[in-house]
Write a protein that holds these residues in place. Sequence first.
Motif, PDB file in Angstrom:
ATOM      1  N   PRO A 186       2.337   5.350  -5.446  1.00 57.54           N
ATOM      2  CA  PRO A 186       1.811   4.656  -6.630  1.00 57.54           C
ATOM      3  C   PRO A 186       2.703   4.825  -7.861  1.00 57.54           C
ATOM      4  CG  PRO A 186       0.027   5.703  -5.461  1.00 57.54           C
ATOM      5  CD  PRO A 186       1.299   6.157  -4.784  1.00 57.54           C
ATOM      6  N   GLU A 187       3.361   5.979  -7.973  1.00 56.49           N
ATOM      7  CA  GLU A 187       4.220   6.200  -9.144  1.00 56.49           C
ATOM      8  C   GLU A 187       5.515   5.391  -9.097  1.00 56.49           C
ATOM      9  OE1 GLU A 187       2.828   8.524  -7.159  1.00 56.49           O
ATOM     10  OE2 GLU A 187       4.220  10.216  -6.811  1.00 56.49           O
ATOM     11  N   GLN A 194       0.837  -1.202   0.000  1.00 60.41           N
ATOM     12  CA  GLN A 194       0.000   0.000   0.000  1.00 60.41           C
ATOM     13  C   GLN A 194       0.873   1.254   0.000  1.00 60.41           C
ATOM     14  OE1 GLN A 194      -2.703  -0.313   3.333  1.00 60.41           O
ATOM     15  NE2 GLN A 194      -4.112  -1.622   2.196  1.00 60.41           N
ATOM     16  N   PRO A 195       0.350   2.364  -0.461  1.00 61.69           N
ATOM     17  CA  PRO A 195       1.118   3.617  -0.408  1.00 61.69           C
ATOM     18  C   PRO A 195       1.610   3.910   1.004  1.00 61.69           C
ATOM     19  CG  PRO A 195      -0.820   3.910  -1.764  1.00 61.69           C
ATOM     20  CD  PRO A 195      -0.943   2.546  -1.136  1.00 61.69           C
ATOM     21  N   GLY A 196       2.852   4.333   1.082  1.00 64.83           N
ATOM     22  CA  GLY A 196       3.486   4.584   2.375  1.00 64.83           C
ATOM     23  C   GLY A 196       4.219   3.387   2.934  1.00 64.83           C
ATOM     24  N   ALA A 208       8.139   1.425 -16.034  1.00 65.15           N
ATOM     25  CA  ALA A 208       6.679   1.369 -15.925  1.00 65.15           C
ATOM     26  C   ALA A 208       6.105   1.243 -17.329  1.00 65.15           C
ATOM     27  CB  ALA A 208       6.157   2.617 -15.230  1.00 65.15           C
ATOM     28  N   PRO A 209       4.917   0.688 -17.460  1.00 62.70           N
ATOM     29  CA  PRO A 209       4.310   0.539 -18.790  1.00 62.70           C
ATOM     30  C   PRO A 209       4.246   1.863 -19.524  1.00 62.70           C
ATOM     31  CG  PRO A 209       3.057  -0.695 -17.176  1.00 62.70           C
ATOM     32  CD  PRO A 209       4.071   0.102 -16.407  1.00 62.70           C
ATOM     33  N   VAL A 226       2.431  -0.571  -6.131  1.00 62.27           N
ATOM     34  CA  VAL A 226       2.038   0.251  -4.986  1.00 62.27           C
ATOM     35  C   VAL A 226       0.614   0.732  -5.238  1.00 62.27           C
ATOM     36  CG1 VAL A 226       2.605   2.206  -3.513  1.00 62.27           C
ATOM     37  CG2 VAL A 226       4.427   0.970  -4.730  1.00 62.27           C
ATOM     38  N   SER A 227      -0.303   0.206  -4.461  1.00 67.16           N
ATOM     39  CA  SER A 227      -1.716   0.509  -4.700  1.00 67.16           C
ATOM     40  C   SER A 227      -2.509   0.295  -3.426  1.00 67.16           C
ATOM     41  CB  SER A 227      -2.253  -0.398  -5.815  1.00 67.16           C
ATOM     42  OG  SER A 227      -3.647  -0.217  -5.971  1.00 67.16           O
TER      43      SER A 227
END
Length: 121
Positions: free
Chosen positions: A89-90, A13-15, A40-41, A119-120
């Motif tokens: 997320p990035e 998760q983020p963080g 990344a895609p 990261v989601s």
Amino acid sequence: QVQLVESGGGSVQPGGSLWLSCAASGAIHGLLSLGWYRQAPGNQRELVASIEREGRPTYTDSAEDRFAVSISGDSALKTVYLQMTSLKPEDTATYYCHYEGLGSYGQFEVWGQGTLVTVSS
């Protein structure tokens, strides 16, 4: 010939935090640097962090304050680690271990097979 074996990665998760490791073996006596790139895609592959034989690290701007790269081992096996904290997320991408060294025919590079970091929330 140099072999790279990656481990780590996954979903967080983020963080959150994750570790990546990459073991380099074989003809590593000519090691110049070990490090991590990511892709990344739809994006180009970019440097995340690398560390020179002498231990000097280099980071991309986005990783400077959140990631830490380190190296350990001996002349037979070198392992590079990437500790990733405060993940965003990035940061989602496939992360590739990268070896750069000097061989009998000059400078060369070897890539790992890649490990996915997601990261989601």
